[in-house]
Design a protein around this motif. Sequence first.
Motif: not given
Length: 160
Positions: A18, A83, A86, A95, A140, A143-144
Amino acid sequence: MKARSTAIDFSRNVPEQVSEWLEEAGHTLAALPATGLRPARAGSGWPDIVRDLDDLDCTRESDDWPIRPSADAVSRMDQVLNWIGLFGPDERNYRMVINMRLIVHPISGLHRWSWQKIAKKLGTDHKRAQDWYQAGIGVIVKKISQPEIFSSQKPQNILF
């Protein structure tokens, strides 16, 4: 740049991947052309873009701008930028830090926002900003890693 898959390999270190994808997305975003993006016959009375002093002051080997990114690189960048959406409202700092670190100088490839500048903007110290960046990567990854993220038929009422 080596060719990459358009999907995260969950058998490898996912947070590291990531982070690499975020880095690549920043470079791809910086390499996108800033001119010639209007529809045909659309015009503007504005003058051409004047480059920043940072651009002019950069030491580089040639006067060429970065090559345009491939379609695959742009697809990966789009996926990475999705992403960012999210993050929930309580993850605003994550963020913001990730968005600031995505901004890369188009010629030198250096981050426009140093950790110290990010910390000053957010009213914290640079170590906390780095911790927020790593925590954001963790969010991230979490969630992914959910299978419904990659499902082509995602329910419309799913909440993140």
